[in-house]
Each structure stands twice: as structure tokens, then as C-alpha cells.
Design a protein around this motif. Structure first.
Motif, PDB file in Angstrom:
ATOM      1  N   ARG A 107       0.835  -1.208   0.000  1.00 50.79           N
ATOM      2  CA  ARG A 107       0.000   0.000   0.000  1.00 50.79           C
ATOM      3  C   ARG A 107       0.868   1.256   0.000  1.00 50.79           C
ATOM      4  O   ARG A 107       0.587   2.232  -0.682  1.00 50.79           O
ATOM      5  CB  ARG A 107      -0.917   0.009   1.224  1.00 50.79           C
ATOM      6  N   LEU A 108       1.938   1.214   0.792  1.00 46.84           N
ATOM      7  CA  LEU A 108       2.842   2.355   0.843  1.00 46.84           C
ATOM      8  C   LEU A 108       3.492   2.591  -0.517  1.00 46.84           C
ATOM      9  O   LEU A 108       3.607   3.741  -0.964  1.00 46.84           O
ATOM     10  CB  LEU A 108       3.920   2.103   1.898  1.00 46.84           C
ATOM     11  N   ALA A 109       3.919   1.530  -1.169  1.00 46.68           N
ATOM     12  CA  ALA A 109       4.562   1.675  -2.476  1.00 46.68           C
ATOM     13  C   ALA A 109       3.609   2.303  -3.483  1.00 46.68           C
ATOM     14  O   ALA A 109       3.993   3.204  -4.248  1.00 46.68           O
ATOM     15  CB  ALA A 109       5.044   0.313  -2.971  1.00 46.68           C
ATOM     16  N   GLU A 110       2.358   1.852  -3.486  1.00 44.84           N
ATOM     17  CA  GLU A 110       1.378   2.381  -4.437  1.00 44.84           C
ATOM     18  C   GLU A 110       1.146   3.878  -4.202  1.00 44.84           C
ATOM     19  O   GLU A 110       1.126   4.677  -5.152  1.00 44.84           O
ATOM     20  CB  GLU A 110       0.064   1.613  -4.302  1.00 44.84           C
ATOM     21  N   ALA A 111       0.980   4.269  -2.931  1.00 45.69           N
ATOM     22  CA  ALA A 111       0.767   5.685  -2.630  1.00 45.69           C
ATOM     23  C   ALA A 111       2.012   6.503  -2.955  1.00 45.69           C
ATOM     24  O   ALA A 111       1.924   7.640  -3.434  1.00 45.69           O
ATOM     25  CB  ALA A 111       0.400   5.849  -1.158  1.00 45.69           C
ATOM     26  N   THR A 112       3.187   5.921  -2.704  1.00 41.75           N
ATOM     27  CA  THR A 112       4.436   6.634  -2.962  1.00 41.75           C
ATOM     28  C   THR A 112       4.618   6.919  -4.440  1.00 41.75           C
ATOM     29  O   THR A 112       5.044   8.015  -4.830  1.00 41.75           O
ATOM     30  CB  THR A 112       5.628   5.818  -2.429  1.00 41.75           C
ATOM     31  N   VAL A 113       4.294   5.948  -5.296  1.00 42.02           N
ATOM     32  CA  VAL A 113       4.443   6.150  -6.736  1.00 42.02           C
ATOM     33  C   VAL A 113       3.612   7.344  -7.192  1.00 42.02           C
ATOM     34  O   VAL A 113       4.083   8.198  -7.959  1.00 42.02           O
ATOM     35  CB  VAL A 113       4.051   4.873  -7.499  1.00 42.02           C
ATOM     36  N   GLY A 114       2.368   7.441  -6.710  1.00 36.91           N
ATOM     37  CA  GLY A 114       1.528   8.577  -7.086  1.00 36.91           C
ATOM     38  C   GLY A 114       2.092   9.900  -6.602  1.00 36.91           C
ATOM     39  O   GLY A 114       2.091  10.907  -7.337  1.00 36.91           O
ATOM     40  N   ALA A 122       6.330  18.361 -10.928  1.00 32.63           N
ATOM     41  CA  ALA A 122       6.473  19.786 -10.610  1.00 32.63           C
ATOM     42  C   ALA A 122       7.936  20.217 -10.577  1.00 32.63           C
ATOM     43  O   ALA A 122       8.248  21.346 -10.212  1.00 32.63           O
ATOM     44  CB  ALA A 122       5.808  20.084  -9.265  1.00 32.63           C
ATOM     45  N   GLU A 123       8.831  19.286 -10.951  1.00 29.15           N
ATOM     46  CA  GLU A 123      10.272  19.534 -11.061  1.00 29.15           C
ATOM     47  C   GLU A 123      10.915  19.851  -9.716  1.00 29.15           C
ATOM     48  O   GLU A 123      11.786  20.715  -9.612  1.00 29.15           O
ATOM     49  CB  GLU A 123      10.558  20.630 -12.094  1.00 29.15           C
ATOM     50  N   PHE A 124      10.473  19.125  -8.699  1.00 28.94           N
ATOM     51  CA  PHE A 124      11.140  19.159  -7.401  1.00 28.94           C
ATOM     52  C   PHE A 124      11.772  17.787  -7.137  1.00 28.94           C
ATOM     53  O   PHE A 124      11.292  16.760  -7.634  1.00 28.94           O
ATOM     54  CB  PHE A 124      10.159  19.484  -6.274  1.00 28.94           C
ATOM     55  N   GLY A 125      12.836  17.794  -6.340  1.00 26.34           N
ATOM     56  CA  GLY A 125      13.404  16.538  -5.893  1.00 26.34           C
ATOM     57  C   GLY A 125      12.473  15.862  -4.902  1.00 26.34           C
ATOM     58  O   GLY A 125      11.540  16.473  -4.364  1.00 26.34           O
ATOM     59  N   VAL A 126      12.749  14.560  -4.637  1.00 26.13           N
ATOM     60  CA  VAL A 126      11.834  13.799  -3.805  1.00 26.13           C
ATOM     61  C   VAL A 126      12.622  12.865  -2.885  1.00 26.13           C
ATOM     62  O   VAL A 126      13.672  12.341  -3.257  1.00 26.13           O
ATOM     63  CB  VAL A 126      10.851  12.996  -4.689  1.00 26.13           C
ATOM     64  N   ALA A 127      12.122  12.679  -1.659  1.00 24.67           N
ATOM     65  CA  ALA A 127      12.671  11.714  -0.703  1.00 24.67           C
ATOM     66  C   ALA A 127      11.533  10.811  -0.264  1.00 24.67           C
ATOM     67  O   ALA A 127      10.499  11.300   0.201  1.00 24.67           O
ATOM     68  CB  ALA A 127      13.297  12.415   0.498  1.00 24.67           C
ATOM     69  N   ILE A 128      11.715   9.500  -0.405  1.00 23.94           N
ATOM     70  CA  ILE A 128      10.640   8.556  -0.093  1.00 23.94           C
ATOM     71  C   ILE A 128      11.055   7.658   1.058  1.00 23.94           C
ATOM     72  O   ILE A 128      12.230   7.518   1.368  1.00 23.94           O
ATOM     73  CB  ILE A 128      10.255   7.707  -1.322  1.00 23.94           C
ATOM     74  N   ARG A 164      11.994   1.825  -7.756  1.00 23.34           N
ATOM     75  CA  ARG A 164      12.290   1.831  -9.196  1.00 23.34           C
ATOM     76  C   ARG A 164      11.545   2.965  -9.903  1.00 23.34           C
ATOM     77  O   ARG A 164      12.088   3.607 -10.810  1.00 23.34           O
ATOM     78  CB  ARG A 164      11.935   0.479  -9.798  1.00 23.34           C
ATOM     79  N   ALA A 165      10.301   3.215  -9.498  1.00 20.35           N
ATOM     80  CA  ALA A 165       9.545   4.317 -10.098  1.00 20.35           C
ATOM     81  C   ALA A 165      10.210   5.655  -9.799  1.00 20.35           C
ATOM     82  O   ALA A 165      10.239   6.555 -10.642  1.00 20.35           O
ATOM     83  CB  ALA A 165       8.105   4.316  -9.581  1.00 20.35           C
ATOM     84  N   THR A 166      10.761   5.785  -8.586  1.00 18.94           N
ATOM     85  CA  THR A 166      11.447   7.030  -8.233  1.00 18.94           C
ATOM     86  C   THR A 166      12.704   7.203  -9.076  1.00 18.94           C
ATOM     87  O   THR A 166      12.990   8.310  -9.566  1.00 18.94           O
ATOM     88  CB  THR A 166      11.801   7.035  -6.739  1.00 18.94           C
ATOM     89  N   ARG A 167      13.471   6.136  -9.248  1.00 20.81           N
ATOM     90  CA  ARG A 167      14.668   6.234 -10.109  1.00 20.81           C
ATOM     91  C   ARG A 167      14.287   6.671 -11.516  1.00 20.81           C
ATOM     92  O   ARG A 167      14.952   7.529 -12.121  1.00 20.81           O
ATOM     93  CB  ARG A 167      15.400   4.899 -10.152  1.00 20.81           C
ATOM     94  N   ALA A 210      17.321  -0.651  -7.858  1.00 16.17           N
ATOM     95  CA  ALA A 210      16.340  -0.029  -6.960  1.00 16.17           C
ATOM     96  C   ALA A 210      17.005   0.864  -5.921  1.00 16.17           C
ATOM     97  O   ALA A 210      16.343   1.350  -5.012  1.00 16.17           O
ATOM     98  CB  ALA A 210      15.499  -1.099  -6.271  1.00 16.17           C
ATOM     99  N   ARG A 211      18.297   1.064  -6.043  1.00 20.80           N
ATOM    100  CA  ARG A 211      19.002   1.869  -5.047  1.00 20.80           C
ATOM    101  C   ARG A 211      18.846   3.359  -5.334  1.00 20.80           C
ATOM    102  O   ARG A 211      18.910   3.794  -6.487  1.00 20.80           O
ATOM    103  CB  ARG A 211      20.482   1.507  -5.017  1.00 20.80           C
ATOM    104  N   LEU A 212      18.665   4.101  -4.256  1.00 28.12           N
ATOM    105  CA  LEU A 212      18.656   5.559  -4.305  1.00 28.12           C
ATOM    106  C   LEU A 212      19.680   6.077  -3.302  1.00 28.12           C
ATOM    107  O   LEU A 212      19.963   5.410  -2.303  1.00 28.12           O
ATOM    108  CB  LEU A 212      17.278   6.109  -3.931  1.00 28.12           C
ATOM    109  N   PRO A 213      20.234   7.276  -3.534  1.00 27.00           N
ATOM    110  CA  PRO A 213      21.029   7.885  -2.470  1.00 27.00           C
ATOM    111  C   PRO A 213      20.204   7.985  -1.196  1.00 27.00           C
ATOM    112  O   PRO A 213      18.975   8.130  -1.247  1.00 27.00           O
ATOM    113  CB  PRO A 213      21.358   9.277  -3.030  1.00 27.00           C
ATOM    114  N   ILE A 214      20.856   7.898  -0.051  1.00 25.00           N
ATOM    115  CA  ILE A 214      20.159   7.891   1.227  1.00 25.00           C
ATOM    116  C   ILE A 214      20.332   9.227   1.934  1.00 25.00           C
ATOM    117  O   ILE A 214      21.437   9.776   1.974  1.00 25.00           O
ATOM    118  CB  ILE A 214      20.673   6.745   2.115  1.00 25.00           C
ATOM    119  N   LEU A 215      19.243   9.742   2.467  1.00 25.48           N
ATOM    120  CA  LEU A 215      19.277  10.859   3.400  1.00 25.48           C
ATOM    121  C   LEU A 215      18.789  10.349   4.752  1.00 25.48           C
ATOM    122  O   LEU A 215      17.697   9.772   4.843  1.00 25.48           O
ATOM    123  CB  LEU A 215      18.360  12.005   2.951  1.00 25.48           C
TER     124      LEU A 215
END
Length: 671
Positions: A107-114, A122-128, A164-167, A210-215
Motif C-alpha cells: 500500500r505504501l509503495a502504491e501511494a508513494t508512486v503517485g 512539478a520539477e522538485f526533488g523527492v525523498a521517499i 524503481r519508479a522514483t529512479r 532499486a538503489r537511491l542515495p540515502i538521506l
């Protein structure tokens, strides 16, 4: 580079913003609704253009079902910031429920993709993610409340679509993207890798695509990791000065500096709420802590920051032509590697597996079109500043150099190729950590890839695997060796030298077999273990469960026997009931380095033995006095605890009666 920063709450007081301007961090996080764009602009003006990241977070109402609406609200605030000239804006997706199961993660993944589509559009960066310690608890097989509540293998795939969607989205829109984690701990448990530096295990679990930089968007001391109370570093119970807290934070900052995929850490908190329920946040406040401020101000050396590679349509075209512009036959790199291995006496398969792990025989990597974040280059991923005497982009020279280097190291380690491989990957310090039973996560991942998959039991077996294989033991035997290896570890803690191969050769004489492990065909695992230890010069003595914590805290090691596995407990937590079982727990499916006895029992079905050890004296194990009465006492001590379980009540009753009559006869004769 500055990776350490702070988080400002709800707009922030002037003294919090004054601190930010003094320390000039590269990353700044603003929490909630009353954002002060003028002060943020003053901070960003003090940084070089393009060298700042502004993270915006909204937690007033962050339920999953409201994620898209809250994201749109946050986008409106980000547009306000952009209107004030701010850049490098990253929105932390406003979802903060407790996600405890695989279905929750779906459920979290589905909401996160949207939400990601809206933010990047909107051309902003994103942290999930926004995953706090133990949330979701099944993410990396953590121990929670004394129970092992799941494994990474079961649940990570549920969240991979969001990663993967975020990448894909950040590549499509040319914006930044991060995986957001929160890490807190208690001073008494500060270096527990399941609380701090947990991000390393998360990183290792993720597939490369599926790796992203980590904050790490929240970090600090929080007693909440122990009993649910919100108590920060200023709470008198910790007895910490600002300097003491700075020292703890310095260790974490220096660990983070080593990892190029971690882009920043924000300390919680500057400009804390005052009197907010339940206890307020004043005890977390860093404003006025001069030593902490000085720490944030410091620049720290580290490797270049890692960024995910672009999508295929943005990759530069491959150049497969030779220098004359004409087509050439592809180079046989495998043949080059195997020839180098043969010339220098390295097992050919070993050097081949190392090359596959280092460069994957990828032409772009081998030819230097793509280097690692740490600056490693070519076929064997050689870092020039550490190895200046070889051209890493010459495949023949690189293979020859690596093979010769491994041969020298293996010789220095007594012809041990495993240690040579570890040294190539992480240096001699990594070998020392591995020998101490606490290998670096990078070592574990590299060994697993090069030596082979760890068996579903104990990473200690994986460590001894190549060593035992070289001595003629087959794969099935090595994979079932957790009992003998636990005996080796117990013996070593007592100063008794037992070679792993000797333990494995002795084990079958005491019921062990490669199919059933220590229990053998008869299922008498604990009794077999005691007998095997005795033959190896160690008296394994049962102890009561209630004595385990005190025994470990007194410095003794304990072997924990279950129907499925053998663990070697090395120490006990000072603040809860978890035991450090290290590698013997880490690779147990569903296990962890820190586990409680309840967690082990839940995972394996039961605990059927707890043993401490002492060196055997004389021919009778554990007996210093070999008189008949002393020998009977030894029987009572070593055998009695297992009688009913292993031979049944009736047989146990007969044995006890015969022992009683023998003791009476001896006493009569003595009189």
C-alpha cells in the motif's frame, strides 16, 4: 564536505536560524508549516550555487489515505520557496504511518508512486520512505520486543516498485531523489548496527536497479528506542554534556562520511517545540550546544557522492570500435583473468569470480567510461591512489597485478585465500574485524558474492567454507557444520585451540551427520554436542536460562542449541534482553546479530540447550579429581540434564537408580 546538519521545526526560532547561518550546512530540513523563506534564502546565499539541498517535510496529517492531498499542499509551499529564489528543493513524501507487514508495504509503495509522480512532475526533488528504526519492522528482519518479526527477503520486494519508479522519475525530470531513513539510539547501545548505521543493511538488501542515495533525515539520541518515551540527549538520565553528545555524533558522522551513497544527516532538532505533547522536544535541542555546533561546521573528507546511473535512453552511446575506427573482435577478458590466475598460482575460479564482482566484465567499466563512486577503475576496480604502480585500464596488467597481490597476501596469511580476498576488498582492518567475528557489512556482501551464497544457517560457516573446502570437505558437510563451528568458537573463547577441520572430523563420532546436523539420526543434538566438545578438550556445561544474561555480562560465551541451529552468544545488551549472536544469527534466515532467547525460540521452535564451557583437565572431561565419586559427580553434572529428554522417562529412572546404587556401593567400600 559537510554531511551533518540539523532539522528546524515549524519555521524555527531566530536562534535556530542563526545557528544554521553560522555552520552553513550543505543540507537543511524544514519541518511542518510555518516555513521562513527569507531565512532559508540567507542560508542558501552563503553556499556555492548548486551546493545545497533544502528538504521540506509536513507531518501534521500524514496518513496514507491523505498522501496525495498532502503532497499537493507541500508542492504549493515548494512553489512559494521557488518564488523566493530558493533552489535544490526536495520534498519528503508526507507518509508516516507504521508499516509492519508486506501488505502495508504494498500500500505504501502504491501511494508513494503517485506522490513521486506529482512531485517530480512539478520539477522538485523527492525523498521517499521516511523509515524510522523498526518501521517497517520487517524491512530488514529486525528484532523487536524479543521477537524476530520477519525477513528482508519477504518484504523488500513489496516496496521495490516505489524505488524503481522514483529512479525512473528523477531521471526523466532531471531532479534529485533519495531514500529517507531515521536513525536513533541510546548512548549505552550507540554502536549497535541495528539502530545506527542500519542504513548499510538496507543498502545491501536492495538490488542495484532499486538503489537511491540515502538521506538520514532524523538522527540523534532517543530513549524511545528502548521504552517508547521521548527523551533526547539533554535528559539528565543520560548524564551527557554537549561535548559528550558531540563525541557520540562525531563517531556517526565519520561512519557516514565513508559511505558515498549517504548524502546527508540532519540532527533532530534546532528550534524545538516547547511543551508540545507528550513531553515536549526541548531535550533534543542542539541550539546552545557549542561543541555540537562546532561539529556540524567541520568539513570531513570522504569519497565523491554516489548518484544512480541514468536510464538507458540517457546513457552515452557505446563505442565498441578499435582505435582504427574499424570493428574488432570482443576481448576475451575471462581468458585474460584465468591466465593471470594460473601464472601466479591463484585458484582460477576465485579470480574469475572476483572480476565478475568487481566489473561484471562490463566493457564500459573496463575501458574507464564508467568509474565507481570511490574512484575504482577497470577490470579489477583498482583505486589508483592506493595502487599507483599499475594502469587499471590495461586489463592484462590489472589481472596480473591483482593475481600477484592476492598470492602475496595469501602467503602472508598462511596460504589463506579467504583472508586475501577480504584484504583486497577492504584492507587489513577488514580482515581483523572478520577474524574477531564482527565483519564489516561490505566484507559480508563481497564474500557472499565471491565465495558463494552463505548457507541457510550461519555466516561463520560461510567464512570457514573456502578453508574447509580446500581440506576436502564437501558442500553438504560444510553447510551443516553450525554445531562444530559453535564448538570451535566456544573453545577459542577459553583459549583452547581447535581447528575447524578437526571439529568436523570429530563430530561424526558423536552423532553428527551432514543431513541432520548435530542431532544426527537420533535427534540427540545437545548430548552429542557435549560429547563432541569433551573430545575437543572443552567441558560444555548446561546453565539455566535465568543465568544467561549475567553469565554473558561476566565475560563468558554461551552456545545456544536449537533443533535447527547452533548460536554462539558473545555478549548481552546492557539495556535490554538481547544477546549478541553476531554472524551465527545474521545469516540465519529470519535471524539477526542481536536476538533474545525468546526470539531464537520463536524462530527455531525451541531452545534445547544452553552451554558454557571450560577447558577439560585430565583424561575425564571436566574432572580434576578422577576418584570414583568424582566421576559419578561428573555423570550427574554432565548427563543428568539430558536424561529424560534424550532417553525417555523410564530409561532415565533406571539410569538414576543404577547410579544411586553404584554410589552407595562405593561409599560402603570406602568405609
Amino acid at each position: 564536505m559537510k554531511k551533518l546538519s540539523v532539522q528546524i521545526q515549524d519555521g524555527g526560532r531566530d536562534d535556530a536560524w542563526d545557528l544554521v547561518e553560522r555552520v552553513s550546512p550543505r543540507i537543511l530540513k524544514l519541518l511542518n508549516t510555518a516555513f521562513r523563506w527569507d531565512r532559508a534564502g540567507r542560508w542558501q546565499a552563503g553556499r556555492a550555487p548548486g551546493d545545497s539541498v533544502l528538504v521540506l517535510r509536513y507531518v501534521a496529517n500524514d496518513r496514507l489515505e491523505d498522501a496525495i492531498a498532502n503532497t499537493r499542499w507541500l508542492i504549493e509551499r515548494a512553489n512559494e520557496a521557488r518564488g523566493h529564489g530558493l533552489t535544490g528543493i526536495v520534498l519528503e513524501i508526507p507518509i508516516n504511518e507504521a508499516f509492519q507487514t508486506g501488505d502495508d508495504l504494498s500500500r505504501l509503495a502504491e501511494a508513494t508512486v503517485g506522490a513521486v509522480d506529482a512531485v517530480t512532475g512539478a520539477e522538485f526533488g523527492v525523498a521517499i520512505g521516511n523509515f524510522s528504526v523498526g518501521n517497517p519492522i520487517r524491512l530488514i528482519g529486525a528484532s523487536v520486543g524479543g521477537e524476530i518479526v520477519g525477513s528482508a527477503a519477504a518484504d523488500w520486494p513489496r516496496f521495490l516498485p516505489a524505488l524503481r519508479a522514483t529512479r525512473a522519475a528523477i531521471a526523466r525530470h532531471g531532479v534529485a531523489g533519495f531514500l529517507s531513513l531515521h536513525e536513533y539510539s541510546h548512548p549505552a547501545d550507540w554502536r549497535n548496527p541495528w539502530r545506527l548505521t542500519r542504513y548499510r543493511r538496507v543498502w545491501e538488501e536492495l538490488p542495484a536497479d532499486a538503489r537511491l542515495p540515502i538521506l538520514v533525515t532524523e538522527f540523534g539520541i532517543d530513549k524511545g528506542t528502548l521504552d517508547g518515551k521521548l527523551d533526547g540527549w539533554r535528559n539528565p538520565m543520560f548524564g551527557l554534556s554537549a561535548g559528550g553528545y558531540a563525541d557520540l555524533c562525531r563517531w556517526y558522522r565519520d561512519e557516514v562520511a565513508r559511505d558515498p551513497y549517504v548524502h546527508g544527516v540532519t540532527l533532530f532538532v534546532a528550534g524545538a517545540y516547547r511543551g508540545a505533547p507528550p513531553n515536549g522536544w526541548e531535550s533534543f535541542e542542539v541550539v546552545g550546544a557549542g561543541e555540537v555546533e562546532d561539529l556540524i561546521r567541520e568539513e570531513v573528507d570522504g569519497p565523491p557522492l554516489w548518484l544512480p546511473s541514468a536510464t538507458d535512453d540517457r546513457q552515452p552511446p557505446r563505442d565498441d570500435r578499435g582505435s582504427n575506427g574499424g570493428a574488432t573482435e570482443p576481448t576475451d577478458y575471462v581468458a585474460i583473468v584465468r591466465a593471470a590466475a594460473e601464472r601466479h598460482g591463484v585458484p582460477p575460479d576465485l579470480l574469475d569470480r572476483m572480476a565478475r564482482q568487481e566489473s561484471s566484465y562490463d566493457e564500459d567499466v573496463i575501458r574507464g567510461r564508467r568509474d565507481s563512486a570511490a574512484g575504482a577503475r577497470g577490470l579489477m576496480q583498482i583505486i589508483p591512489r592506493f595502487h599507483p604502480d599499475v594502469d587499471p585500464l590495461d586489463p592484462v596488467a590489472a589481472a596480473e597485478y591483482c593475481a600477484a597481490w592476492l598470492t602475496r597476501e595469501a602467503s602472508a596469511y598462511g596460504n589463506d585465500w579467504t583472508r586475501a580476498v577480504i584484504a583486497w576488498n577492504g584492507g587489513h582492518g577488514a580482515v581483523e574485524a572478520w577474524e574477531a567475528g564482527e565483519p564489516h557489512p561490505e566484507t559480508v556482501a563481497y564474500l557472499t558474492a565471491v565465495v558463494g551464497e552463505a548457507p541457510p544457517g550461519d555466516l561463520c560457516i560461510a567464512q570457514f567454507g573456502p578453508f574447509l573446502a580446500d581440506r576436502g570437505f564437501d558442500t553438504a558437510t560444510i553447510a551443516s557444520a553450525c554445531g562444530p563451528i559453535a564448538a570451535v568458537g566456544l573453545a577459542a573463547s577459553l583459549g583452547v585451540a581447535v581447528a575447524p577441520e578437526d571439529a568436523l572430523r570429530e563430530a561424526p563420532r558423536h552423532g553428527w551427520d551432514a543431513v541432520n546436523g548435530m542431532g544426527g539420526a537420533g535427534g540427540n543434538g545437545p548430548a552429542n554436542f557435549v560429547a563432541m566438545c569433551a573430545a575437543l578438550g572443552v567441558v560444555a556445561t548446561p546453565i539455566e536460562r535465568e543465568a544467561v544474561l549475567d553469565t554473558l555480562r561476566a565475560g563468558q560465551k554461551i552456545v545456544i542449541s536449537t533443533p535447527a541451529h547452533y548460536y554462539l552468544a558473545q555478549r548481552a545488551s546492557r539495556i535490554d534482553v538481547d544477546l549478541y549472536v553476531g554472524n551465527t544469527g545474521r545469516a540465519r534466515r529470519g535471524g539477526a546479530p542481536w536476538m533474545s532467547l525468546d526470539a531464537i525460540a520463536a524462530l527455531d521452535g525451541a531452545i534445547n540447550g544452553l552451554f558454557v564451557g571450560r577447558p577439560a583437565v585430565g583424561e575425564a572431561p571436566g574432572v580434576t579429581d578422577e576418584s570414583p565419586v568424582a566421576l559419578l559427580d561428573a555423570i550427574d553434572r554432565e548427563v543428568e540434564p539430558f536424561l529424560e529428554r534424550d532417553v525417555g522417562r523410564d530409561a532415565a529412572t533406571r539410569i538414576r537408580e543404577l547410579t544411586r546404587r553404584l554410589r552407595a556401593a562405593i561409599e560402603t567400600e570406602d568405609r
